[in-house]
Design an enzyme around this catalytic site. Sequence first.
Site, PDB file in Angstrom:
ATOM      1  N   ASP A 158       0.841  -1.197   0.000  1.00 48.19           N
ATOM      2  CA  ASP A 158       0.000   0.000   0.000  1.00 48.19           C
ATOM      3  C   ASP A 158       0.873   1.243   0.000  1.00 48.19           C
ATOM      4  O   ASP A 158       1.926   1.273   0.630  1.00 48.19           O
ATOM      5  CB  ASP A 158      -0.915   0.021   1.231  1.00 48.19           C
ATOM      6  CG  ASP A 158      -0.148   0.273   2.524  1.00 48.19           C
ATOM      7  OD1 ASP A 158      -0.337   1.328   3.141  1.00 48.19           O
ATOM      8  OD2 ASP A 158       0.677  -0.593   2.907  1.00 48.19           O
ATOM      9  N   SER A 159       0.449   2.267  -0.732  1.00 47.36           N
ATOM     10  CA  SER A 159       1.119   3.565  -0.782  1.00 47.36           C
ATOM     11  C   SER A 159       2.587   3.398  -1.189  1.00 47.36           C
ATOM     12  O   SER A 159       2.878   2.916  -2.280  1.00 47.36           O
ATOM     13  CB  SER A 159       0.968   4.269   0.572  1.00 47.36           C
ATOM     14  OG  SER A 159       1.299   5.634   0.471  1.00 47.36           O
ATOM     15  N   ALA A 160       3.539   3.748  -0.313  1.00 43.60           N
ATOM     16  CA  ALA A 160       4.949   3.550  -0.658  1.00 43.60           C
ATOM     17  C   ALA A 160       5.249   2.071  -0.880  1.00 43.60           C
ATOM     18  O   ALA A 160       6.139   1.724  -1.657  1.00 43.60           O
ATOM     19  CB  ALA A 160       5.846   4.108   0.448  1.00 43.60           C
ATOM     20  N   LEU A 186      -2.153  -1.243  -3.815  1.00 49.38           N
ATOM     21  CA  LEU A 186      -3.162  -0.608  -2.984  1.00 49.38           C
ATOM     22  C   LEU A 186      -2.809   0.873  -2.803  1.00 49.38           C
ATOM     23  O   LEU A 186      -1.857   1.209  -2.103  1.00 49.38           O
ATOM     24  CB  LEU A 186      -3.238  -1.304  -1.628  1.00 49.38           C
ATOM     25  CG  LEU A 186      -3.613  -2.793  -1.649  1.00 49.38           C
ATOM     26  CD1 LEU A 186      -3.314  -3.442  -0.307  1.00 49.38           C
ATOM     27  CD2 LEU A 186      -5.083  -2.968  -2.020  1.00 49.38           C
ATOM     28  N   HIS A 285      -7.004   8.153   1.210  1.00 47.76           N
ATOM     29  CA  HIS A 285      -5.806   7.335   1.098  1.00 47.76           C
ATOM     30  C   HIS A 285      -5.755   6.255   2.181  1.00 47.76           C
ATOM     31  O   HIS A 285      -5.931   6.535   3.359  1.00 47.76           O
ATOM     32  CB  HIS A 285      -4.567   8.247   1.191  1.00 47.76           C
ATOM     33  CG  HIS A 285      -3.299   7.584   0.786  1.00 47.76           C
ATOM     34  ND1 HIS A 285      -3.118   7.013  -0.447  1.00 47.76           N
ATOM     35  CD2 HIS A 285      -2.129   7.397   1.456  1.00 47.76           C
ATOM     36  CE1 HIS A 285      -1.900   6.521  -0.531  1.00 47.76           C
ATOM     37  NE2 HIS A 285      -1.284   6.726   0.614  1.00 47.76           N
TER      38      HIS A 285
END
Length: 311
Positions: A158-160, A186, A285
């Site tokens: 997810d994200s980074a 994600l 987010h």
Amino acid sequence: MEPAADEIAIESPAHFRLYKSGRIERLNRPPVLPAGLDEATGVTSKDVVLDPETGLSVRLYLPKVGQEPSKKLPVLVFFHGGGFMLESAGSATYHTYVNPLAAAAGVLVVSVCYRLAPEHPLPAAYEDSWAALQWAASARDEWIAEHGDVARLFLAGDSAGANIVHDMLLRASGNGGPSIEGAIMLHPWFGGSTLIEGESEVAAAITAGLWVYACPDAVGGVDDPRMNPLAPGAPSLEKLGCARMLVCAGNKDGLYARGRAYYEAVAASAWPGDVAWHESDGEEHVFFLPKPECENAKQLMDRVVAFIAGA
């Protein structure tokens, strides 16, 4: 530089305070939960140190073996988010997400605890993640050897962590890496120096500001191909080293436009795989981490489980 003279560069009151010197204060950190049996899901976890010198480790999650104990489970290598600067595989944020994921999808999860910036600037997190992926694919661990099917290898983040997934896919295709069946992105964290349609100026500025401290040696700043896979000169998306991909986003997320552009670029590329899109209406987010019981989070989990199952 004396601490008193050090100026704050970026601050997120609930998460971190980053100073111009590169020093970071991590605020309101979630507790690190111990590995072991999760009574709610029946999943058992354990920690394995892969490199004592760097501190690279992973947390493995093994679902309860059902009526077919000899049946091998897909192996999912998971990369946590946090802007390359926050969180860990054992933090409450991710431990409480991965346990239900392992149970619902019936997968053996290898959650990677990579080194964090700015103390360890990129590419440290990428290098750690690549080492952990190769280790997982080698099935040297007894859990993976006995219960895992490394011929059915998945990546998720997810994200980074989704940004790391992209980097792993390029490495896997160009370095004789392991064969990867599927990748789950994600709410991926990508950026660029020029705003794209629908992109928030605030989100773009935050991405650019954080990237400077996460990867101070980046060529081209935020247009470094690792942060902007669509930048001129970035590696071709047709080189992505997996057969299937699922890209997910919340349409109230400041990173939504970049995630959608990435999905569309992959779909339009010469990459021979299949890419799918999942959108969560009205969500911001990584909403599924703080709100795992909300309806959209349940739908997202169901979509991830279906993707791993081949649907």
